[in-house]
Design an enzyme around this catalytic site. Structure first.
Site, PDB file in Angstrom:
ATOM      1  CG  ASN A  67       5.419   0.226  12.838  1.00 32.86           C
ATOM      2  OD1 ASN A  67       6.021  -0.694  13.386  1.00 32.86           O
ATOM      3  ND2 ASN A  67       5.178   0.254  11.548  1.00 32.86           N
TER       4      ASN A  67
ATOM      5  CG  HIS B 288       3.347  -4.979  12.654  1.00 31.10           C
ATOM      6  ND1 HIS B 288       4.181  -4.563  13.646  1.00 31.10           N
ATOM      7  CD2 HIS B 288       3.535  -4.136  11.600  1.00 31.10           C
ATOM      8  CE1 HIS B 288       4.869  -3.508  13.215  1.00 31.10           C
ATOM      9  NE2 HIS B 288       4.488  -3.241  11.983  1.00 31.10           N
TER      10      HIS B 288
ATOM     11  CB  CYS C 197       7.139  -4.985  10.749  1.00 25.63           C
ATOM     12  SG  CYS C 197       7.529  -3.239  10.535  1.00 25.63           S
TER      13      CYS C 197
HETATM   14  O1  UT7 Z   1       5.295  -1.483   9.620  1.00 26.09           O
HETATM   15  C1  UT7 Z   1       5.439  -1.624   8.241  1.00 26.09           C
HETATM   16  C2  UT7 Z   1       4.189  -1.383   7.577  1.00 26.09           C
HETATM   17  N1  UT7 Z   1       3.890   0.020   7.490  1.00 26.09           N
HETATM   18  C3  UT7 Z   1       2.640   0.324   7.420  1.00 26.09           C
HETATM   19  O2  UT7 Z   1       1.815  -0.542   7.539  1.00 26.09           O
HETATM   20  C4  UT7 Z   1       2.223   1.748   7.109  1.00 26.09           C
HETATM   21  C5  UT7 Z   1       1.190   1.704   6.041  1.00 26.09           C
HETATM   22  N2  UT7 Z   1       0.675   3.003   5.623  1.00 26.09           N
HETATM   23  C6  UT7 Z   1      -0.103   3.750   6.446  1.00 26.09           C
HETATM   24  O3  UT7 Z   1      -0.314   3.443   7.596  1.00 26.09           O
HETATM   25  C7  UT7 Z   1      -0.759   4.983   5.847  1.00 26.09           C
HETATM   26  O4  UT7 Z   1      -0.630   4.947   4.455  1.00 26.09           O
HETATM   27  C8  UT7 Z   1      -0.166   6.320   6.385  1.00 26.09           C
HETATM   28  C9  UT7 Z   1      -0.604   6.522   7.804  1.00 26.09           C
HETATM   29  C10 UT7 Z   1       1.340   6.302   6.265  1.00 26.09           C
HETATM   30  C11 UT7 Z   1      -0.697   7.491   5.581  1.00 26.09           C
HETATM   31  O5  UT7 Z   1      -2.124   7.505   5.596  1.00 26.09           O
HETATM   32  P1  UT7 Z   1      -2.937   7.659   4.227  1.00 26.09           P
HETATM   33  O6  UT7 Z   1      -4.346   7.745   4.594  1.00 26.09           O
HETATM   34  O7  UT7 Z   1      -2.515   6.553   3.315  1.00 26.09           O
HETATM   35  O8  UT7 Z   1      -2.471   9.074   3.722  1.00 26.09           O
HETATM   36  P2  UT7 Z   1      -1.657   9.451   2.386  1.00 26.09           P
HETATM   37  O9  UT7 Z   1      -0.271   8.927   2.430  1.00 26.09           O
HETATM   38  O10 UT7 Z   1      -2.514   9.086   1.226  1.00 26.09           O
HETATM   39  O11 UT7 Z   1      -1.597  11.019   2.540  1.00 26.09           O
HETATM   40  C12 UT7 Z   1      -2.772  11.809   2.588  1.00 26.09           C
HETATM   41  C13 UT7 Z   1      -2.376  13.253   2.749  1.00 26.09           C
HETATM   42  C14 UT7 Z   1      -1.258  13.689   1.792  1.00 26.09           C
HETATM   43  O12 UT7 Z   1      -1.538  15.005   1.370  1.00 26.09           O
HETATM   44  P3  UT7 Z   1      -2.205  15.259  -0.073  1.00 26.09           P
HETATM   45  O13 UT7 Z   1      -1.235  14.664  -1.056  1.00 26.09           O
HETATM   46  O14 UT7 Z   1      -3.526  14.542  -0.038  1.00 26.09           O
HETATM   47  O15 UT7 Z   1      -2.301  16.745  -0.117  1.00 26.09           O
HETATM   48  C15 UT7 Z   1      -0.016  13.694   2.660  1.00 26.09           C
HETATM   49  O16 UT7 Z   1       0.938  14.600   2.212  1.00 26.09           O
HETATM   50  O17 UT7 Z   1      -1.847  13.480   4.078  1.00 26.09           O
HETATM   51  C16 UT7 Z   1      -0.579  14.143   3.987  1.00 26.09           C
HETATM   52  N3  UT7 Z   1       0.230  13.736   5.123  1.00 26.09           N
HETATM   53  C17 UT7 Z   1       0.146  14.321   6.328  1.00 26.09           C
HETATM   54  N4  UT7 Z   1      -0.605  15.328   6.789  1.00 26.09           N
HETATM   55  C18 UT7 Z   1      -0.467  15.675   8.074  1.00 26.09           C
HETATM   56  C19 UT7 Z   1       1.143  12.744   5.184  1.00 26.09           C
HETATM   57  N5  UT7 Z   1       1.655  12.660   6.428  1.00 26.09           N
HETATM   58  C20 UT7 Z   1       1.063  13.628   7.150  1.00 26.09           C
HETATM   59  C21 UT7 Z   1       1.162  14.051   8.486  1.00 26.09           C
HETATM   60  N6  UT7 Z   1       0.371  15.066   8.910  1.00 26.09           N
HETATM   61  N7  UT7 Z   1       1.992  13.445   9.377  1.00 26.09           N
END
Ligand code: UT7
Length: 331
Positions: A288, A258, A116
């Site tokens: 993204n 970004h 990125c």
């Molecule tokens: O471009 C390169 C850089 N990339 C980034 O900057 C991405 C950085 N990361 C993020 O933007 C965020 O971490 C995410 C958007 C990927 C995830 O958000 P989060 O608030 O960190 O959620 P999490 O990964 O902690 O997941 C929370 C919950 C999990 O369930 P449990 O374990 O709490 O039961 C996931 O399994 O949300 C669940 N989950 C989803 N639920 C519905 C993960 N993806 C999804 C989904 N829909 N698409």
């Protein structure tokens, strides 16, 4: 502040027409929702390339627009720097396809891999080539077909990404001119590679039946960990680019981070003391698009009057590697 060596002479973008909304994931049988995606990321929809649209074809569209606006024809390009994490094939580069399709017969052409952050890396490399006297005019492109490398069965990654390309023509600054790149900052930390990567499909673990079965050639990400690093490093990157240009957040007319996640964008803006009214955001419409995200946003910001002659813009990015970087540009 250093005298600018290179300035942005024209910009363009190549965006697939096909829109995929958050609601469309239900048809793939994924357990996700519009509400979850919007709340956690700010993404409402993204563009998805058709089978006929390639990283190169999107780059060609963006490049032609940028060249037309810069008043530069293909024969005047000395270098094509194409940043991509999704090359159309592994050998030779996608940049040479772009060179051939543009008819840029005098241009050096190469791909650059810094995920990125790749477009900011590419701008810095092109500026250095201008400074060294090797070239006068460069085309710097970020082009990505992320839909080809995400796992459409993995809800934690596939909802985040989209396809597109952005391009700028970078030219040697006239003596005495004060527009152009005012500062740049680049960093990396490869110890953290496995937090955001494609484990297989390269030379170390070539494609095989096992790779296909284990789906290990697709993007894998430890989202929460990446999030923390992204906020920290994009904030640091903003500080360093501002220091390099001898400016503060108050001097910035527009911040273009970004576009990965609205929450990361807000945290970065807060750290840089840039109010959200001055931040350009389009993650809601494109998701993204990796290294295409900043040049697409710049092109849109110019079209919408958010960047005008004299505007001072702060750009910052973070991505797989990890890599991160930033740049201050006066337009
Ligand atoms: O471009 C390169 C850089 N990339 C980034 O900057 C991405 C950085 N990361 C993020 O933007 C965020 O971490 C995410 C958007 C990927 C995830 O958000 P989060 O608030 O960190 O959620 P999490 O990964 O902690 O997941 C929370 C919950 C999990 O369930 P449990 O374990 O709490 O039961 C996931 O399994 O949300 C669940 N989950 C989803 N639920 C519905 C993960 N993806 C999804 C989904 N829909 N698409």
């Amino acid at each position: 502040m250093k005298r600018p060596i290179a300035y942005v002479a024209g910009t363009g973008r190549g965006i697939p027409a096909k829109v995929m909304t958050n609601h469309d994931f239900a048809a793939l049988g994924l357990e996700t929702s519009h509400e979850w995606i919007v709340e956690r990321t700010g993404i409402v929809e993204r563009r998805i390339a058709t089978a006929d649209e390639t990283t190169c074809s999107m780059a060609v569209t963006a490049a032609r627009q940028a060249m037309a606006k810069a008043g530069v024809h293909a024969g005047e390009l000395d270098a094509i720097v194409l940043s991509t994490a999704t090359p159309d094939r592994l050998l030779p580069s996608t940049a040479v396809d772009l060179q051939a399709q543009l008819g840029a017969t005098r241009a050096a052409a190469f791909d650059l891999s810094a995920a990125c952050t790749g477009w900011i890396y590419g701008m810095t490399v092109a500026e250095g080539m201008i400074q060294s006297g090797v070239i006068e005019t460069a085309l710097v492109v970020g082009a990505e077909k992320m839909s080809a490398i995400v796992d459409w069965k993995d809800r934690s990654t596939c909802v985040l990404f989209g396809d597109g390309a952005g391009a700028v023509v970078l030219k040697r600054s006239q003596s005495g001119a004060n527009k152009g790149i005012l500062s740049a900052f680049l960093r990396s930390d490869g110890k953290l590679a496995e937090l955001l990567w494609r484990p297989a499909g390269g030379a170390a673990v070539p494609f095989s039946e096992t790779v296909l079965e284990e789906r290990s050639s697709y993007v894998k990400m430890a989202g929460r960990e990446v999030f923390k690093h992204a906020v920290r490093q994009m904030s640091e990157a903003c500080d360093r680019a501002l220091d390099g240009a001898k400016l503060t957040g108050k001097d910035i007319d527009v911040l273009i981070p970004h576009q990965a996640n609205h929450r990361i964008i807000e945290a970065t803006a807060k750290h840089a003391s840039v109010p959200m009214e001055k931040v350009y955001v389009n993650v809601d419409r494109y998701g993204n698009t990796s290294s295409a995200s900043i040049p697409i946003a710049i092109d849109e910001a110019i079209e919408r009057g958010r960047i005008k002659p004299g505007t001072t813009a702060l750009l910052c990015a973070f991505g797989a590697g990890f890599t991160w970087g930033s740049m201050v540009i006066r337009f």
